[in-house]
Design a protein around this motif. Sequence first.
Motif, short mmCIF file in Angstrom:
data_model
loop_
_atom_site.label_atom_id
_atom_site.label_comp_id
_atom_site.label_asym_id
_atom_site.label_seq_id
_atom_site.Cartn_x
_atom_site.Cartn_y
_atom_site.Cartn_z
N UNK B 16 12.69 2.00 -18.51
CA UNK B 16 12.18 2.47 -17.29
C UNK B 16 11.53 3.83 -17.76
N UNK B 20 7.62 1.88 -18.31
CA UNK B 20 7.29 1.62 -17.04
C UNK B 20 6.78 2.93 -16.24
N UNK B 23 3.26 2.48 -16.22
CA UNK B 23 2.95 1.21 -15.89
C UNK B 23 1.81 1.21 -14.52
N UNK B 25 -0.13 0.70 -11.38
CA UNK B 25 0.13 0.02 -10.28
C UNK B 25 -1.08 -0.27 -9.62
N UNK B 26 -1.24 -1.70 -9.36
CA UNK B 26 -2.53 -1.86 -8.50
C UNK B 26 -2.33 -1.45 -6.87
N UNK B 27 -3.17 -0.52 -6.60
CA UNK B 27 -2.77 -0.09 -5.21
C UNK B 27 -3.58 -0.75 -4.35
N UNK B 29 -5.39 -3.52 -2.37
CA UNK B 29 -4.97 -4.91 -1.85
C UNK B 29 -5.95 -5.49 -0.70
N UNK B 41 -3.87 -12.75 -2.12
CA UNK B 41 -3.00 -11.37 -2.36
C UNK B 41 -3.30 -11.09 -3.55
N UNK B 136 2.63 -8.78 -19.07
CA UNK B 136 4.14 -9.25 -18.39
C UNK B 136 4.36 -10.48 -19.64
N UNK B 225 7.34 -5.59 -19.25
CA UNK B 225 7.98 -6.19 -18.19
C UNK B 225 8.00 -7.80 -18.33
N UNK B 285 2.65 -11.78 -10.75
CA UNK B 285 1.98 -10.66 -10.07
C UNK B 285 2.65 -9.33 -10.11
N UNK B 286 1.77 -8.30 -9.73
CA UNK B 286 2.15 -6.85 -9.87
C UNK B 286 3.59 -6.72 -9.00
#
Lengths: 286, 286, 286
Positions: B16, B20, B23, B25-27, B29, B41, B136, B225, B285-286
């Motif tokens: 972590x 991570x 990592x 993060x797709x914000x 959406x 989605x 991943x 991941x 998926x994320x």
Amino acid sequence: MHPNQNNPYYDYHQYWYNEYQSYPIHQQHHSIDQSDIFYRQHAQATFVLVHGSWVDPFFWHGITRELQKMGHIVHTPQLPGHGTDKDKNVNHEMITKQVVHYITSNKLNNIILIGHSFGGTVIQKVAEQLHDRIKRLVFWNAFVLNDGESLADQFPPQAQKFLLDLAKQSSDNTIKLPFQYFRDVFVNLADLQTARQIYNATTPEPVMPLVEKLDLKTFYQLSTPRSFINLQEDTVVPAGENSGWYPHMASRLGIYRFIQGSGDHMSTAKIYPRRMAQLIVNASRD
Amino acid sequence: MHPNQNNPYYDYHQYWYNEYQSYPIHQQHHSIDQSDIFYRQHAQATFVLVHGSWVDPFFWHGITRELQKMGHIVHTPQLPGHGTDKDKNVNHEMITKQVVHYITSNKLNNIILIGHSFGGTVIQKVAEQLHDRIKRLVFWNAFVLNDGESLADQFPPQAQKFLLDLAKQSSDNTIKLPFQYFRDVFVNLADLQTARQIYNATTPEPVMPLVEKLDLKTFYQLSTPRSFINLQEDTVVPAGENSGWYPHMASRLGIYRFIQGSGDHMSTAKIYPRRMAQLIVNASRD
Amino acid sequence: MHPNQNNPYYDYHQYWYNEYQSYPIHQQHHSIDQSDIFYRQHAQATFVLVHGSWVDPFFWHGITRELQKMGHIVHTPQLPGHGTDKDKNVNHEMITKQVVHYITSNKLNNIILIGHSFGGTVIQKVAEQLHDRIKRLVFWNAFVLNDGESLADQFPPQAQKFLLDLAKQSSDNTIKLPFQYFRDVFVNLADLQTARQIYNATTPEPVMPLVEKLDLKTFYQLSTPRSFINLQEDTVVPAGENSGWYPHMASRLGIYRFIQGSGDHMSTAKIYPRRMAQLIVNASRD
């Protein structure tokens, strides 16, 4: 206390020849309308729902609404150190005391007492004091501790270290989980948006109640009927030869009613509240 | 390498606090349309699907079509010694090298690398070389070997002997499974016609890559991941106290996202490709 | 007998190179109409359904009707000491003999022999005598005993004591289960009305056949194809590290076809007979 509480069939004799002999069977039933069997077959029940770590009574929001639609009475006490209670200096005894006080001050009787996750340890201790007010205990992917164990004891050593180190890094002896760990392990079935929403609603968890070893001798003398609900994709307690929700943790209940469904630790309650309410009713009905 | 890679919670800290933390993060959406939540989605992903033993990229045919319908990019490299490659004189290193070459020569990045069955051992080795290109890893009822183990080591002794004796009986050191064994164990949920179709499309499997012991020290230092998809009726690796896909094999991944469904080892991909594509997206998926 | 009958992959060689080599494969198939694939894809089969403890052939009522609707021939012999047979002085050999007599006197051949629960031990012994008449054995949450074991041996010590004490309390060496135990463990998924109906139809079970140790050396030399159907919420045999239906009990079958669904021990047959008939057909078809 039973000599071998790990044995899934402990206390047969006490179990059935004590409490169960006088267990009231509801004989009266509505005629079953197959078109809506679910909403008709149950008498009104009183549920007390005990949430787990990192969350608060809002965890039960959707499920509460569904249970109420069915005509049931639902109580969702907030545990000390959680939700709007910003004082994180709590221990397990304070949490138990609060739930006991909630039930007695509201004069609740004949209740279905349900614990989710950490809430399992709470209903174990509450049951020791209030077993005469409890009709059935329901453990939903909930910790069932052996006498003398802590919640942390249920995890492999490295996971314990991970949790304790997170607590040490905090200023107030609480644990805030890293998002990606939470996303993969607590809400593995959710889309990212839902995962973030659930994560953002969590608050740091006081570590003390997770590491305290609990005296559960009285619990293992109770013959209160009990159920275990297992959501099959819940991996918060890693499944393995000697760990996991089911059968490892559940088997400590001795004889219990087993109910199972698909779901993860935290998103299923939010996304499929009716499905969860159905499982809870199946676990709770006479 | 972690001192105890069998522990389901190894490498928390490295896991972590290294990869991570950074990592992405797709914000962003899409707004979720509940009427077709599945197809809306997800952002476009690049999948590299690595097939298992006895089959070839056609195994992924239906799943590929479903993933492409959702807007994803899908690659299905053929492993040496499989499908149209009639030269059965291959080893595990040649297979890994081919997939590495496929990914680099196609300049693929940020990929979801998925292995089914034997393909699990391939993505373990590919990840050692290309972890910076992999978003991943997804193991679908796939072998996750401990360092120094072979695929054959995952079976009980008599099953190993069965497989090796089949290889000895061949003229080219390959294994052709008897139909009735294949039918009951690999395609147990299929009707006979489908079972025969799938069986008739298989080709003899080179035995060498199944018995080679793999150096996986680097794999167990990765913090990429990872997910595990378990189809519950897949009994190719017999479930038991110390064997089976889940939790035995999966637990070697340490912290992973767990996705589960109903299905067997080979017919579900063919009969329910959309269901499988959904599970794969949920795992990826994320 | 195989040196290690607990090994899930015993007898590969004998298994596949004896009987299976000459195993008749039905090549002729109807064209599959996707609108009703279930009722069209199978040739007519002859089923012999062997019930378990506490019940009688009426247990199979709904399932029989569904199988007959599909065009199959269904036999449901009544075991001695069960149902309308009030003479409870029976042993395992008498039960086996009765089923053998039923099959031979009705001149049944090429049968699918299915055992539920205790019925598993019966079909093990019947198969020893009539394997040339049996096309496939199907164990549905059924006991698969090791050579020299009794059914009671499959339970933890306290559960054994519970059962034996119930027998001692009877006047005729039979076991009548307490309702609440039956309700939570045998029909956990049913509503109370259904639970009571099923319970009220049970009769006391002769204890002798449950405690007799069976010689099963011949069974473990058979290579008759076999299947195991597991209903996932069936907890009559408590799941644990060294007990439970699947994989613990099932793995004794060696190589077998695995079929799984949701259900409990006794109510699913009554409430979802078509679902059960589908699982049985999936376990039985070529």
